[in-house]
Design a protein around this motif. Structure first.
Motif, short mmCIF file in Angstrom:
data_model
loop_
_atom_site.label_atom_id
_atom_site.label_comp_id
_atom_site.label_asym_id
_atom_site.label_seq_id
_atom_site.Cartn_x
_atom_site.Cartn_y
_atom_site.Cartn_z
N SER A 22 28.57 104.93 18.20
CA SER A 22 27.40 104.12 17.62
C SER A 22 27.07 102.72 18.11
O SER A 22 28.06 102.04 18.51
N TYR A 23 25.86 102.18 17.91
CA TYR A 23 25.66 100.93 18.26
C TYR A 23 24.60 100.06 17.19
O TYR A 23 23.87 101.05 16.68
N GLN A 24 24.67 98.90 17.28
CA GLN A 24 23.60 98.16 16.63
C GLN A 24 22.64 97.50 17.63
O GLN A 24 23.45 96.66 18.32
N ALA A 25 21.25 97.56 17.49
CA ALA A 25 20.80 96.91 18.38
C ALA A 25 20.47 95.60 17.75
O ALA A 25 20.03 95.30 16.59
N ILE B 189 19.51 94.72 23.44
CA ILE B 189 20.97 94.29 23.58
C ILE B 189 21.77 95.22 22.58
O ILE B 189 21.32 95.08 21.38
N ARG B 190 22.77 95.78 22.83
CA ARG B 190 23.55 96.83 21.81
C ARG B 190 24.88 96.35 21.55
O ARG B 190 25.47 95.68 22.49
N ILE B 191 25.20 96.46 20.42
CA ILE B 191 26.66 95.99 20.01
C ILE B 191 27.24 97.21 19.66
O ILE B 191 26.92 97.79 18.65
N TYR B 192 28.28 97.73 20.36
CA TYR B 192 28.89 99.11 20.26
C TYR B 192 30.06 99.01 19.40
O TYR B 192 30.76 98.16 19.52
N SER B 193 30.43 100.03 18.67
CA SER B 193 31.48 100.21 17.79
C SER B 193 31.65 101.94 17.71
O SER B 193 31.17 102.40 17.06
#
Length: 681
Positions: A299-302, A292-296
């Motif tokens: 770049s993203y944070q898993a 699950i990735r949270i994009y900004s």
């Protein structure tokens, strides 16, 4: 259900929508800077905007794909979605609307309400999204705040209210109060309006706050954020899992990503999700979430878990599709915006066209409005697109993704078909050890209604499961018409009756019978060809208005009497898309750069040169082996084919479309008039 008590830790999904070149991406940049998400301001023209992550976007200075960024406004977590502004990529924008809690409609103060803005307003209304307006570029000479506000009231909604901090409070409250009668009574009694009442009006789309400024110069942005923070409410969500898929994409390494918004419960890594096959809804898929990735930006944070209200990208799903509803969520509405141009894709000599078809299906997943079409007889690939700019982008994507330099043939118009009177369509499918019969009522619908399905079949006549299956088959494909083979639309199809066999009916039998029933009804009906039509606004100098009116008339268009404004005339009307190709450049030429034309898709209307188009298509419905109108019956242990115009002589159920008859007879259920049993050897 909304949370009105507090917003701590709550999620809001905010989308930015606009006409191209309104400064939408620049506003996104300013919002992210003001809210502390980025430390330096990027610019579209400098090719360093935080949300323009795709190389083609940097090169062209336009947004092509929707992007997201995470930020904080006030005490809420906000997912900011920047959507394309160019009309050729408006379908990408429409797909994003389904996950928004609020939208900011960005309007150029230098241009006012243009054609694309009206289309956006219609879409925001269709998806019932609360809207804030930001009128940008107010630093440019000639911008008039009062005049622009009046234009918003006249062109969009009279409940557009200036929320600028320099507004007189009493005047502001009065303008808010008149948006709802009960609130007006309360205001007249107390002289006050609570913030919560304002939030409610905005949520219910009864009030549209307007702010003015310049995103490039950071003017009015902080003021807008204060208004947004004060008058928005974060939704609350149910405990049961639900999610809306709004985009499919691939990262630079080729990993397939499913972008979705969690609308209930939570989603965790290693959870197993279930869905339906898009092409065959009878089939289901079941796949595990790998990441699950949270994009900004780029770049993203898993993360291990996504909570309600979050927008995330999920890796591990190979069968999901844009518009799909997961868990408790229903599938999205059929998009309003659709392509009106069709091109043949031409590949270099020696390129395997079948292999390229498979590769292009990947792009179709990511850009569903492309509508990749395989012409079996000619072994050609055609693609439907929104406009010529999208063709250039598609060329670049094919070269970048697959290393193939494709060209495109001359464009043609995407036509559609409908009918003018009610008919009954009958489909029967009875080869040996198979059985299904379907009776459908086909009747013309209102313009723009698309394909509407209904069910009036009694459970005593046909089991509910079979009824649902027939409706699924009606909805699962685009049914071709009989004039040019174009998709049918503006049509209501009602399931009237049907019959199954207790032992020998399979799901595929009803697919065959359903398709044949639609086709047989179309062959009996009086069909008409429809063409796409643009609404246009044409502004020219006074001395050029005669030329403009003559041109529109020659193109088969229509218009209202010209509006006179100082030294210019404004024509508003509609014109066939087929006649307008290249005309905007003509306008610039004959007005010496002083004229401009904006167009938005109005919809489909009867074709102005139908006979010519039908003749040129050369379509012969009786020879279309993939879409037979006849039925298969069984006699003496063998199936035999019956032409469409003789099906009524063999069908097993009586006609359900009758002339006016005595009430007792009309109320009688459909009865069998043919053989009483399917042919089972």
């Amino acid at each position: 259900m909304e949370d009105t008590s507090g917003n701590k830790g709550k999620q809001i999904c905010l989308g930015l929508v606009a006409h191209v070149d309104s400064g939408k991406t620049t506003l996104a940049e300013s919002i992210l800077y003001q809210s502390g998400q980025i430390r330096t301001l990027g610019r579209v023209d400098h090719k360093d905007a935080f949300l323009d992550t795709y190389e083609l976007e940097k090169d062209r200075g336009i947004t092509i794909f929707s992007k997201q960024a995470q930020t904080v406004i006030g005490d809420r977590q906000v997912t900011l979605l920047d959507t394309p502004g160019h009309a050729d990529f408006s379908a990408e924008m429409e797909r994003t609307l389904q996950v928004l809690d609020y939208a900011v409609l960005v309007i150029s103060g230098a241009d006012g309400v243009q054609g694309q803005v009206r289309t956006l307003w219609t879409l925001l209304d269709r998806y019932e999204i609360p809207v804030f307006l930001f009128v940008n570029k107010m630093d440019q000479p000639g911008t008039d705040r009062a005049a622009l506000l009046q234009e918003l009231k006249e062109e969009l909604d009279e409940r557009c209210v200036d929320f600028g901090k320099d507004q007189d409070r009493e005047e502001l409250l009065e303008n808010i109060a008149v948006c709802e009668e009960s609130l007006l009574e309360h205001y007249l009694e107390t002289g006050e309006i609570e913030d919560e009442a304002v939030r409610t009006l905005i949520r219910e789309r009864k009030l549209f706050p307007c702010c003015f400024g310049s995103a490039l110069k950071m003017q009015g942005v902080e003021e807008f954020l204060q208004v947004f923070d004060t008058y928005t409410t974060a939704p609350s969500y149910p405990d049961d899992f639900g999610a809306k898929v709004y985009k499919i994409a691939r990262d630079p390494s080729g990993t397939r990503l499913t972008y979705l918004k969690i609308t209930g419960g939570t989603l965790k890594v290693k959870d197993v999700l279930k869905g339906r096959n898009k092409q065959n809804p009878e089939e289901t898929w079941e796949e595990k979430v790998h990441q699950i990735r949270i994009y900004s930006g780029a770049s993203y944070q898993a993360v291990e878990e996504a909570s309600p209200g979050m927008v995330c990208a999920v890796a591990g799903l190979d069968s999901s599709w844009s518009g799909e509803g997961l868990g408790m969520e229903e599938d999205a509405q059929v998009p309003m915006l659709e392509p009106v141009l069709s091109y043949q894709i031409l590949f270099p000599d020696g390129e395997d066209v079948h292999l390229m078809l498979l590769k292009l299906r990947q792009l179709e997943e990511e850009v569903p409005e492309l509508h990749i079409i395989w012409n079996e007889q000619a072994e050609e690939i055609h693609v439907q697109v929104m406009g010529e700019v999208q063709i250039e982008i598609l060329k670049s994507m094919i070269a970048e993704r697959f290393g193939v330099h494709a060209e495109f043939g001359s464009g043609s118009i995407v036509y559609k078909e409908t009918i003018t009177k009610k008919v009954e369509g009958v489909g029967h499918f009875e080869p040996l050890r198979h059985y299904a019969e379907v009776h459908l009522i086909l009747e013309p619908g209102e313009r723009g209604s698309g394909l509407v399905l209904d069910n009036q079949c009694s459970d005593d006549v046909l089991d509910k499961n079979w009824q649902r299956l027939i409706l699924t088959h009606l909805a699962e494909r685009k049914h071709p018409g009989v004039l040019t083979g174009s998709e049918i639309t503006d049509l209501k199809i009602t399931l009237a009756s049907g019959r199954a066999h207790q032992k020998h009916t399979e799901g595929g039998d009803f697919r065959q019978a359903t398709y044949r029933a639609v086709r047989q009804g179309l062959m009996k009906a009086e069909s008409i060809l429809l063409e796409p039509v643009y609404d246009f606004v044409l502004e020219v100098p006074q001395e050029s208005v005669g030329r403009a009116m003559t041109d529109i008339q020659k193109m088969g268009g229509s218009f209202a009497p010209p509006e006179q404004e100082l030294d210019r005339a404004i024509l508003r009307g509609s014109v066939p898309v087929s006649e307008l190709q290249g005309y905007q450049m003509e306008v610039i030429a004959y007005t010496k750069g002083l004229g401009r034309m904006s167009c938005t898709l109005k919809g489909y209307e009867p074709c102005h040169n139908a006979e010519e188009i039908i003749a040129a298509s050369g379509y012969q419905p009786q020879l279309d082996a993939e879409n037979p109108a006849g039925s298969v019956f069984c006699s003496h242990g063998a199936g035999f084919y019956v032409e469409w115009d003789q099906v009524e002589d063999y069908m097993h159920l009586e006609s359900c479309l009758k002339e006016e008859k005595p009430q007792e007879e009309a109320a009688a259920p459909c009865r069998r008039s043919g053989p009483t049993k399917p042919c089972i050897a």
